[in-house]
Design a protein around this motif. Structure first.
Motif, PDB file in Angstrom:
ATOM      1  N   LEU A  28      52.342  20.737  -7.019  1.00 55.42           N
ATOM      2  CA  LEU A  28      52.676  19.371  -6.620  1.00 55.42           C
ATOM      3  C   LEU A  28      53.606  19.372  -5.410  1.00 55.42           C
ATOM      4  O   LEU A  28      53.394  18.633  -4.442  1.00 55.42           O
ATOM      5  N   LEU A  29      54.630  20.215  -5.450  1.00 54.24           N
ATOM      6  CA  LEU A  29      55.570  20.285  -4.341  1.00 54.24           C
ATOM      7  C   LEU A  29      54.892  20.742  -3.054  1.00 54.24           C
ATOM      8  O   LEU A  29      55.281  20.342  -1.952  1.00 54.24           O
ATOM      9  N   ALA A  30      53.861  21.574  -3.190  1.00 54.87           N
ATOM     10  CA  ALA A  30      53.181  22.121  -2.013  1.00 54.87           C
ATOM     11  C   ALA A  30      52.454  21.052  -1.205  1.00 54.87           C
ATOM     12  O   ALA A  30      52.149  21.265  -0.027  1.00 54.87           O
ATOM     13  N   ALA A  88      57.602  20.776   4.854  1.00 51.14           N
ATOM     14  CA  ALA A  88      56.759  21.231   3.746  1.00 51.14           C
ATOM     15  C   ALA A  88      57.519  22.248   2.893  1.00 51.14           C
ATOM     16  O   ALA A  88      58.628  22.675   3.224  1.00 51.14           O
ATOM     17  N   LEU A  89      56.904  22.660   1.790  1.00 48.04           N
ATOM     18  CA  LEU A  89      57.572  23.536   0.829  1.00 48.04           C
ATOM     19  C   LEU A  89      58.022  24.844   1.458  1.00 48.04           C
ATOM     20  O   LEU A  89      59.155  25.303   1.212  1.00 48.04           O
ATOM     21  N   ALA A 117      63.260  35.112  -6.205  1.00 51.04           N
ATOM     22  CA  ALA A 117      62.347  36.136  -6.714  1.00 51.04           C
ATOM     23  C   ALA A 117      61.122  35.522  -7.377  1.00 51.04           C
ATOM     24  O   ALA A 117      60.078  36.174  -7.510  1.00 51.04           O
ATOM     25  N   THR A 118      61.225  34.272  -7.813  1.00 47.06           N
ATOM     26  CA  THR A 118      60.065  33.560  -8.375  1.00 47.06           C
ATOM     27  C   THR A 118      59.326  32.772  -7.297  1.00 47.06           C
ATOM     28  O   THR A 118      58.099  32.748  -7.259  1.00 47.06           O
ATOM     29  N   LEU A 119      60.092  32.138  -6.412  1.00 49.83           N
ATOM     30  CA  LEU A 119      59.489  31.272  -5.399  1.00 49.83           C
ATOM     31  C   LEU A 119      58.677  32.036  -4.359  1.00 49.83           C
ATOM     32  O   LEU A 119      57.544  31.660  -4.044  1.00 49.83           O
ATOM     33  N   GLN A 120      59.245  33.108  -3.829  1.00 46.70           N
ATOM     34  CA  GLN A 120      58.584  33.779  -2.719  1.00 46.70           C
ATOM     35  C   GLN A 120      57.239  34.400  -3.102  1.00 46.70           C
ATOM     36  O   GLN A 120      56.255  34.249  -2.360  1.00 46.70           O
ATOM     37  N   PRO A 121      57.119  35.073  -4.243  1.00 50.03           N
ATOM     38  CA  PRO A 121      55.783  35.570  -4.625  1.00 50.03           C
ATOM     39  C   PRO A 121      54.774  34.446  -4.810  1.00 50.03           C
ATOM     40  O   PRO A 121      53.598  34.607  -4.457  1.00 50.03           O
ATOM     41  N   TRP A 122      55.218  33.336  -5.369  1.00 50.74           N
ATOM     42  CA  TRP A 122      54.285  32.210  -5.541  1.00 50.74           C
ATOM     43  C   TRP A 122      53.820  31.694  -4.185  1.00 50.74           C
ATOM     44  O   TRP A 122      52.634  31.444  -3.979  1.00 50.74           O
ATOM     45  N   LEU A 123      54.756  31.557  -3.240  1.00 53.64           N
ATOM     46  CA  LEU A 123      54.384  31.082  -1.913  1.00 53.64           C
ATOM     47  C   LEU A 123      53.453  32.064  -1.206  1.00 53.64           C
ATOM     48  O   LEU A 123      52.493  31.664  -0.551  1.00 53.64           O
ATOM     49  N   ASP A 124      53.733  33.354  -1.352  1.00 58.19           N
ATOM     50  CA  ASP A 124      52.869  34.353  -0.723  1.00 58.19           C
ATOM     51  C   ASP A 124      51.436  34.252  -1.247  1.00 58.19           C
ATOM     52  O   ASP A 124      50.471  34.437  -0.500  1.00 58.19           O
ATOM     53  N   ALA A 125      51.306  33.935  -2.516  1.00 60.37           N
ATOM     54  CA  ALA A 125      49.979  33.861  -3.128  1.00 60.37           C
ATOM     55  C   ALA A 125      49.302  32.513  -2.910  1.00 60.37           C
ATOM     56  O   ALA A 125      48.079  32.411  -3.064  1.00 60.37           O
ATOM     57  N   HIS A 126      50.076  31.482  -2.554  1.00 64.67           N
ATOM     58  CA  HIS A 126      49.511  30.121  -2.445  1.00 64.67           C
ATOM     59  C   HIS A 126      49.813  29.476  -1.095  1.00 64.67           C
ATOM     60  O   HIS A 126      49.825  28.251  -0.991  1.00 64.67           O
ATOM     61  N   LEU A 127      49.988  30.283  -0.075  1.00 62.10           N
ATOM     62  CA  LEU A 127      50.371  29.710   1.216  1.00 62.10           C
ATOM     63  C   LEU A 127      49.329  28.720   1.724  1.00 62.10           C
ATOM     64  O   LEU A 127      49.669  27.715   2.361  1.00 62.10           O
ATOM     65  N   ASP A 128      48.067  28.958   1.442  1.00 61.58           N
ATOM     66  CA  ASP A 128      47.017  28.035   1.877  1.00 61.58           C
ATOM     67  C   ASP A 128      47.058  26.708   1.134  1.00 61.58           C
ATOM     68  O   ASP A 128      46.428  25.733   1.574  1.00 61.58           O
ATOM     69  N   ASP A 129      47.785  26.672   0.015  1.00 64.02           N
ATOM     70  CA  ASP A 129      47.888  25.429  -0.746  1.00 64.02           C
ATOM     71  C   ASP A 129      48.998  24.522  -0.227  1.00 64.02           C
ATOM     72  O   ASP A 129      49.091  23.355  -0.633  1.00 64.02           O
ATOM     73  N   THR A 131      50.574  22.119   2.258  1.00 64.51           N
ATOM     74  CA  THR A 131      50.109  21.219   3.312  1.00 64.51           C
ATOM     75  C   THR A 131      51.207  21.039   4.351  1.00 64.51           C
ATOM     76  O   THR A 131      52.267  20.484   4.039  1.00 64.51           O
ATOM     77  N   PRO A 132      50.994  21.516   5.584  1.00 70.01           N
ATOM     78  CA  PRO A 132      52.009  21.327   6.628  1.00 70.01           C
ATOM     79  C   PRO A 132      52.293  19.842   6.839  1.00 70.01           C
ATOM     80  O   PRO A 132      51.422  18.988   6.642  1.00 70.01           O
ATOM     81  N   LEU A 133      53.497  19.554   7.265  1.00 74.71           N
ATOM     82  CA  LEU A 133      53.896  18.160   7.419  1.00 74.71           C
ATOM     83  C   LEU A 133      52.996  17.425   8.417  1.00 74.71           C
ATOM     84  O   LEU A 133      52.649  16.256   8.211  1.00 74.71           O
ATOM     85  N   GLU A 134      52.584  18.122   9.488  1.00 75.38           N
ATOM     86  CA  GLU A 134      51.746  17.466  10.485  1.00 75.38           C
ATOM     87  C   GLU A 134      50.352  17.156   9.962  1.00 75.38           C
ATOM     88  O   GLU A 134      49.612  16.370  10.574  1.00 75.38           O
ATOM     89  N   GLU A 135      49.974  17.749   8.833  1.00 76.68           N
ATOM     90  CA  GLU A 135      48.680  17.450   8.228  1.00 76.68           C
ATOM     91  C   GLU A 135      48.795  16.453   7.077  1.00 76.68           C
ATOM     92  O   GLU A 135      47.776  16.048   6.504  1.00 76.68           O
TER      93      GLU A 135
END
Length: 391
Positions: A28-30, A88-89, A117-129, A131-135
């Motif tokens: 949701l945050l992404a 964005a996130l 340690a929890t956030l960064q692995p999740w972001l690495d695995a879901h970076l395509d999820d 949504t950049p602010l400009e989009e």
């Protein structure tokens, strides 16, 4: 009529937190615009290009320190010395180390404290999820904590084109729910409004004593006057006849120096209306009555941004928005009429006569606002306030 229940991302986050569903929560945050607090003095340094980075306002408790990140609806009042920036996130948690911690939506039912340690692995695995602010554009957002009915809601809905295009809640008039730096920069760089005096002057030009009739609105007004005499669909009422009416008006009003520009505007409006009919902005025999809604729509949003930038107080912003809404009801017959006029004003504002890259998105926003079940244009009767005031 009351709007349908608006989307409430804070409630969805609270549900995911309650269920311990980290993937749903971060997912949701992404997709959201997220806000971090900074000191106002640091924000001013950024605006003056004196700072490349900025220190966040951390939350400290029992010796622990947390980076604070909020969704728009969870933004707290941290005092006049603190403002917010947004992104964005991945931007919001950029640079958070493994042993550092972030608190999302502190003080709400959806609060969740997470280590890097929890956030960064999740972001690495879901970076395509993410949504950049400009989009994050072309979103119809109705804030549950905003105006949902009544005169202010109706007036704010007159500025919905820009709000939806920018994925901002159409029904907010509150300084808190903004990226302070972005709003100040936007007013300065896009609208030429760097300070309170310029803001007041701009509002006067759009809806106040400084308003001057544009060539577009003048020729549209003359067409309405002509149509009242001869009928709007009379066979004689073609662009050539319209141009002749304009020439006669110029001769009778000592305005021959404007005649060429006004006749050219007639040509442009006629061509644009053909495109509008093809794109469903007007019906087969429809025409634009006035482009005043282009000024009204900008005024509603510049009032909102001026409040966020601190260029006016809340009462002044509210009065400006209400005045814009009153003008919209006075000169337009429906939401569709207002929207077509807004787009005509926008395309006439362009000097190159072409439909720019902005146009397809504006057409999509027009149809979304007229058709989406959650749209204020579907749920708020355009003429109801006028009827009440006449009673």
């Amino acid at each position: 009529m009351i709007l349908p229940p608006p989307a409430d991302v804070e409630a969805q986050l609270a549900a995911a937190r309650r269920e311990g569903d980290l993937d749903a929560y971060l997912g949701l945050l992404a997709g959201e615009e997220l806000f971090v607090p900074i000191r106002r003095a640091d924000a001013e340094s950024i605006l003056e290009d004196r700072a490349e980075t900025f220190p966040n306002v951390y939350y400290e408790t029992r010796g622990d320190e947390f980076l604070q990140v909020f969704t728009r609806g969870a933004l707290p009042d941290l005092g006049s010395d603190v403002v917010f920036m947004s992104g964005a996130l991945d931007w919001a948690v950029d640079g958070v180390g493994r042993h550092e911690r972030v608190v999302f939506n502190r003080g709400t039912r959806g609060e969740w404290r997470l280590p890097g340690a929890t956030l960064q692995p999740w972001l690495d695995a879901h970076l395509d999820d993410v949504t950049p602010l400009e989009e994050q554009v072309e979103r119809l957002i109705t804030a549950p904590y905003g105006h949902l009915e009544g005169p202010i809601a109706h007036a704010l809905a007159c500025g919905a084109h820009l709000a939806v295009l920018n994925a901002a809640p159409w029904n907010l008039l509150d300084a808190r729910y903004h990226d302070y730096v972005a709003e100040v920069r936007g007013l300065r760089d896009w609208w030429g409004v760097p300070d309170p005096p310029a803001w007041r002057a701009t509002m006067a030009d759009l809806i106040g004593d400084g308003y001057a009739l544009t060539p577009g609105n003048l020729v549209l007004m003359l067409r309405l006057r002509f149509a009242a005499e001869y009928g709007p669909r009379n066979g004689e009422f073609d662009p050539l006849t319209w141009a002749e009416v304009v020439s006669r008006w110029c001769a009778e009003n000592d305005a021959e120096d404007q005649a060429d520009e006004l006749r050219d505007t007639v040509r442009r409006v006629s061509r644009y209306e053909q495109r509008f009919r093809a794109d469903g902005l007007l019906d087969a025999e429809g025409f634009v009555t006035t482009a005043l809604s282009w000024d009204v729509g900008r005024a509603v949003n510049i009032a909102r941004w001026g409040l966020a930038a601190g260029y006016c107080d809340a009462l002044t912003a509210e009065l400006m928005v209400l005045e814009a809404g009153s003008l919209a009801r006075r000169y337009h017959q429906s939401w569709a009429d207002l929207s077509a006029g807004y787009l005509m004003g926008r395309v006439l504002h362009s000097r190159d006569e072409e439909f720019g890259e902005w146009y397809p998105a504006a057409v999509r926003v027009h149809h979304q606002l007229l058709q989406d079940p959650g749209s204020p244009w579907v749920n708020l009767d355009f003429g109801s306030l006028s009827e009440e005031s006449d009673a």
